[in-house]
Design a protein around this motif. Structure first.
Motif, PDB file in Angstrom:
ATOM      1  N   PRO A 169      24.171  91.225 -58.957  1.00  0.00           N
ATOM      2  CA  PRO A 169      23.821  89.945 -58.534  1.00  0.00           C
ATOM      3  C   PRO A 169      23.262  89.010 -59.549  1.00  0.00           C
ATOM      4  O   PRO A 169      22.686  89.611 -60.448  1.00  0.00           O
ATOM      5  CB  PRO A 169      22.712  90.208 -57.320  1.00  0.00           C
ATOM      6  N   ILE A 170      23.364  87.808 -59.327  1.00  0.00           N
ATOM      7  CA  ILE A 170      22.936  86.679 -60.131  1.00  0.00           C
ATOM      8  C   ILE A 170      21.183  86.774 -60.140  1.00  0.00           C
ATOM      9  O   ILE A 170      20.779  87.052 -61.024  1.00  0.00           O
ATOM     10  CB  ILE A 170      23.292  85.273 -59.836  1.00  0.00           C
TER      11      ILE A 170
ATOM     12  N   GLY B 159      27.209  86.769 -50.610  1.00  0.00           N
ATOM     13  CA  GLY B 159      28.376  86.462 -51.313  1.00  0.00           C
ATOM     14  C   GLY B 159      28.791  84.986 -51.033  1.00  0.00           C
ATOM     15  O   GLY B 159      28.847  84.492 -49.944  1.00  0.00           O
TER      16      GLY B 159
ATOM     17  N   TYR C  40      34.539  87.698 -52.970  1.00  0.00           N
ATOM     18  CA  TYR C  40      33.470  86.649 -53.276  1.00  0.00           C
ATOM     19  C   TYR C  40      33.141  86.443 -54.881  1.00  0.00           C
ATOM     20  O   TYR C  40      33.557  87.350 -55.747  1.00  0.00           O
ATOM     21  CB  TYR C  40      32.220  87.387 -53.044  1.00  0.00           C
ATOM     22  N   GLU C  41      32.950  85.339 -55.206  1.00  0.00           N
ATOM     23  CA  GLU C  41      32.797  84.957 -56.660  1.00  0.00           C
ATOM     24  C   GLU C  41      31.742  85.137 -57.187  1.00  0.00           C
ATOM     25  O   GLU C  41      31.466  85.413 -58.425  1.00  0.00           O
ATOM     26  CB  GLU C  41      32.944  83.190 -56.475  1.00  0.00           C
ATOM     27  N   LYS C  42      30.672  85.521 -56.398  1.00  0.00           N
ATOM     28  CA  LYS C  42      29.085  85.425 -57.056  1.00  0.00           C
ATOM     29  C   LYS C  42      28.437  86.136 -55.856  1.00  0.00           C
ATOM     30  O   LYS C  42      28.479  85.980 -54.692  1.00  0.00           O
ATOM     31  CB  LYS C  42      28.389  84.640 -57.918  1.00  0.00           C
ATOM     32  N   TYR C  43      27.078  86.782 -56.177  1.00  0.00           N
ATOM     33  CA  TYR C  43      26.280  87.486 -55.442  1.00  0.00           C
ATOM     34  C   TYR C  43      24.972  87.471 -55.552  1.00  0.00           C
ATOM     35  O   TYR C  43      24.311  87.153 -56.790  1.00  0.00           O
ATOM     36  CB  TYR C  43      26.513  88.915 -55.291  1.00  0.00           C
ATOM     37  N   TYR C  44      24.136  87.264 -54.559  1.00  0.00           N
ATOM     38  CA  TYR C  44      22.522  87.366 -54.500  1.00  0.00           C
ATOM     39  C   TYR C  44      22.130  88.635 -53.530  1.00  0.00           C
ATOM     40  O   TYR C  44      22.884  88.892 -52.716  1.00  0.00           O
ATOM     41  CB  TYR C  44      21.880  86.039 -54.237  1.00  0.00           C
TER      42      TYR C  44
END
Length: 250
Positions: free
Chosen positions: A119-120, A78, A57-61
């Motif tokens: 997470p962002i 993700g 996964y490139e980024k998370y929330y």
């Protein structure tokens, strides 16, 4: 939508893929009809439920629906190859367990849930004021209050499902179960009022918070206002009044 001569057939076909059920009738066919039954009738486990595998996964929330006696839910989102996934879930019901957790305990649960993931944003039920304060006191600086327009949020989630913008890992058992139990309140519909039945809806609320707060721009880039406004000229009060009197508006 076919009355809008500025739209090409290709554009119309793309819009038609976005909606099903009530939303198709309203935004494509231009009919002002009341909702009924399962809300996300476009959800298909064969399509939207995916294997839980080790994706990069490139980024998370994270999105959170907070409850005292009701369940508290954390969903980890993700991004992988342009698609969003509900990676995993945390679900705890104080009512079912007969022991309610405090804000401090839930904050610790969130730290354990995330592990090394940063997470962002952590998108939280906007009504959970004390929990939001606790998270910030505990060092979570990236907390964001969710946008909580329920009907527009539901419409956006439905469109995101139709467009294949997000999927659910099969490890998320409670989330998957709620898709079949998340329904319109049949008693309210008798009076022409569209409201969600407030039972077994906590994962769905957490999902809606993320999609409507973060992903709605991706969804809305796939249609224009001429489609969304279709049918809105009908006065909702008149529609509701007609249904109360046994009439129909189509």
């Amino acid at each position: 939508m076919d009355d809008n001569f500025s739209l090409s057939n290709k554009v119309k076909d793309r819009y038609k893929k976005m909606y099903s059920g009530m939303f198709y009738k309203r935004y494509v066919s231009g009919l002002w009809c009341l909702a009924e039954g399962v809300i996300y009738d476009m959800f298909n486990e064969d399509i939207h439920k995916v294997d839980t595998i080790n994706r990069r996964y490139e980024k998370y929330y994270v999105s959170i629906d907070y409850g005292t006696q009701n369940a508290t839910v954390f969903l980890l989102w993700g991004l992988y190859e342009g698609k969003w996934y509900i990676v995993k879930e945390f679900y705890y019901s104080g009512r079912n367990a007969s022991i309610q957790k405090s804000d401090v305990e839930y904050s610790k649960e969130l730290k354990n849930f995330l592990g090394n993931i940063i997470p962002i944003k952590i998108i939280v039920d906007p009504s959970a004021a004390s929990f939001i304060t606790q998270l910030r006191d505990d060092g979570f600086k990236n907390v964001l209050k969710a946008k909580n327009n329920v009907l527009d949020g539901i419409r956006t989630v439905a469109s995101a499902l139709n467009l294949g913008i997000f999927y659910v890992n099969d490890i998320c058992k409670e989330t998957l179960k709620e898709f079949s139990s998340y329904i319109w309140d049949p008693k309210k519909l008798d009076y022409g009022v569209e409201e969600v039945l407030k039972e077994k809806d906590h994962c769905m609320d957490a999902m809606r918070y993320f999609v409507y707060t973060i992903l709605r721009y991706d969804v809305e880039s796939n249609y224009d206002d001429s489609v969304y406004e279709k049918g809105k000229g009908v006065n909702r009060l008149k529609v509701n009044d007609a249904y109360r009197k046994g009439g129909q508006i189509f």
